[in-house]
Design an enzyme around this catalytic site. Structure first.
Site, PDB file in Angstrom:
ATOM      1  N   HIS A   1      -9.585   1.663  -0.549  1.00 39.41           N
ATOM      2  CA  HIS A   1      -8.130   1.479  -0.528  1.00 39.41           C
ATOM      3  C   HIS A   1      -7.676   0.940  -1.885  1.00 39.41           C
ATOM      4  CE1 HIS A   1      -4.131   0.916   0.626  1.00 39.41           C
ATOM      5  NE2 HIS A   1      -4.299   0.429   1.839  1.00 39.41           N
TER       6      HIS A   1
ATOM      7  N   HIS B   1      -2.603   8.232   5.534  1.00 40.06           N
ATOM      8  CA  HIS B   1      -2.793   6.889   4.987  1.00 40.06           C
ATOM      9  C   HIS B   1      -4.214   6.445   5.298  1.00 40.06           C
ATOM     10  CE1 HIS B   1      -1.706   3.074   3.372  1.00 40.06           C
ATOM     11  NE2 HIS B   1      -1.866   2.431   4.520  1.00 40.06           N
TER      12      HIS B   1
ATOM     13  N   GLU C   1      -1.090   5.771  13.093  1.00 40.26           N
ATOM     14  CA  GLU C   1      -0.763   6.973  12.326  1.00 40.26           C
ATOM     15  C   GLU C   1      -1.000   8.227  13.153  1.00 40.26           C
ATOM     16  OE1 GLU C   1      -1.304   8.901   7.888  1.00 40.26           O
ATOM     17  OE2 GLU C   1      -2.744   7.369   8.541  1.00 40.26           O
TER      18      GLU C   1
ATOM     19  N   PHE D   1       1.651  -3.290   3.927  1.00 36.19           N
ATOM     20  CA  PHE D   1       1.983  -4.592   4.484  1.00 36.19           C
ATOM     21  C   PHE D   1       3.470  -4.866   4.234  1.00 36.19           C
ATOM     22  CE2 PHE D   1      -2.523  -6.580   3.895  1.00 36.19           C
ATOM     23  CZ  PHE D   1      -2.983  -5.838   4.964  1.00 36.19           C
TER      24      PHE D   1
ATOM     25  N   CYS E   1       0.804  -1.223   0.000  1.00 33.23           N
ATOM     26  CA  CYS E   1       0.000   0.000   0.000  1.00 33.23           C
ATOM     27  C   CYS E   1       0.835   1.271   0.000  1.00 33.23           C
ATOM     28  CB  CYS E   1      -0.938  -0.017   1.196  1.00 33.23           C
ATOM     29  SG  CYS E   1      -1.763  -1.604   1.435  1.00 33.23           S
TER      30      CYS E   1
ATOM     31  N   LYS F   1      -9.091   7.751   1.342  1.00 35.13           N
ATOM     32  CA  LYS F   1      -9.665   6.399   1.323  1.00 35.13           C
ATOM     33  C   LYS F   1     -11.074   6.346   1.892  1.00 35.13           C
ATOM     34  CE  LYS F   1      -5.169   4.058   1.708  1.00 35.13           C
ATOM     35  NZ  LYS F   1      -4.311   5.263   1.895  1.00 35.13           N
TER      36      LYS F   1
END
Length: 415
Positions: A340, A303, A314, A399, A163, A335
């Protein structure tokens, strides 16, 4: 000499529109691109919602032959690149083609091609597997396809950091320009993995929202009732140039890319560092490269995945880097509306930052209804805001523990 890098072209194909103006209009309006899945029957799945790209016709755009010879992720990237090139007003002759490169990343690559080929293998036998399977599924296919289409012979790369891919692609493309290896770079990310197998895998690892009955409210970053991200597809591409090159051709400049930071959590293959230490270091490195103090930042495109762990980590990372200034920052999550987009997410979110700097508006985080005490920043809830930001920062995390931060500055001609 370290060259300055500016952004002169934007292109996007997303669940909120198949060009940048439509995407931006819908982001400011707070519209959700999440719906019940239409590209296949999802009724057998626990997750039946996604953020799909609609009204995308590759045959009309590229012809039947090219539409059949390219995976969906490469076609999405090609269209976004075409838009960015047209937006920048670039005409590639042989000389410019030699000094223009491509760096379009993807989290997974030609997943749909692989599934189709495996089905053919099982049902029709090995001799019926297409000889195009490998070039269609390889992750570097998008970069290669764009380079071939425009005769671009500069550095041609791809990367895959889940991502964080889109942001890493932009940051690394800027580094290529800064060191003088290219005059211009077409960069960003693309993803198209909306298939039953992918959704089952994400669901079984506990990553996805299961709000099938209210899809438009499913992606709710930083909200106390968030229960996972919503999978999406799309592509975002930016055209970067050295400032000298852009000025030489009197290009319209959107913004300047002034900082980039990349780090690893090195703690877990999927979960973020719970204190956000890796992302905090990425932001710090990006600010250091930009030669800016934290207080210079006006807006953060987070994010913001809508997962319990990510949003909390975050928030901690932002507070660690910005201290008291964190309470004066506007922070929003793209998002919440696009879902996403995996490898494309960082690139589309960088475009949102560019548009915020250009227009003076920042888009909201929609579906923010129930405050979470552990997520206590100003997330621009539910309504766009006039802010006139001068400096924006965009975060991505993937990830594997990959982190990336980009710092962009509003362009002023006398800068």
């Amino acid at each position: 000499m370290c060259r300055r890098v500016v952004i002169t072209g934007l292109g996007a194909v997303t669940p909120l529109g198949n060009d940048v103006p439509t995407l931006w209009e819908n982001l400011l309006a707070g519209r959700s691109g999440v719906r019940r899945i239409t590209s296949f029957d999802p009724s057998a799945l626990e997750v039946q919602i996604a953020a799909e790209v609609t009204d995308f016709d590759p045959v009309a755009l590229f012809g039947r032959k090219e539409a059949r010879r390219n995976d969906r992720f490469a076609l999405l990237a090609w269209e976004a690149a075409r838009q960015a090139i047209a937006d920048a007003g670039l005409q590639f002759d042989a000389a410019l083609g030699q000094t223009t490169g491509v760096l379009i990343g993807t989290g997974i690559g030609g997943f749909l091609t692989l599934l189709e080929a495996y089905d053919t293998f099982l049902t029709r036998g090995p001799r019926r597997v297409s000889p195009l399977m490998v070039p269609m599924m390889m992750p570097n296919a998008a970069s290669a396809t764009v380079a071939i289409a425009y005769g671009l012979r500069g550095p041609n790369l791809s990367l895959a950091t889940a991502c964080a891919t889109g942001s890493h692609a932009i940051g690394e493309a800027a580094a290529i320009i800064r060191r003088g290896a290219a005059q211009a770079m077409i960069c960003g990310g693309s993803e198209a993995v909306l298939a039953p197998l992918a959704l089952a895998g994400f669901k079984n690892m506990g990553a996805l929202s299961t709000r099938n009955d209210e899809p438009e409210r499913a992606s709710r970053p930083f909200d106390a009732q968030r229960d996972g991200f919503v999978a999406g597809e799309g592509a975002g591409v930016l055209l970067l140039e050295s400032l000298d090159h852009a000025r030489h051709r009197a290009a319209r400049i959107y913004a300047e890319l002034i900082g980039y930071g990349a780090t690893a959590d090195a703690t877990h293959i999927t979960a973020p560092d719970e204190d956000g230490a890796g992302l905090a270091r990425a932001m710090t490195l990006a600010l250091q490269e930009a030669s800016l103090p934290p207080a210079a930042v006006d807006y953060i495109n987070a994010h913001g995945t809508s997962t319990p762990l990510n949003d909390r980590a975050e928030t901690k990372a932002i507070r660690a880097v910005f201290g008291p200034h964190a309470d004066r920052l506007a922070v929003s999550s793209t998002k919440s509306m696009t879902g996403h987009l995996i490898g494309a997410a960082g690139a589309v979110e960088a475009i949102a930052c560019v548009k915020a700097l250009e227009t003076g508006w920042v888009h909201p985080t929609i579906n923010y209804e129930y405050p979470d005490p552990e997520c206590d920043l100003d997330y621009v809830p539910n309504q766009a805001r006039r802010l006139n930001p001068q400096v924006a920062l965009s975060n991505s995390a993937g990830f594997g523990g990959h982190n990336a931060s980009l710092v962009l500055r509003r362009w002023e001609e006398d800068a």
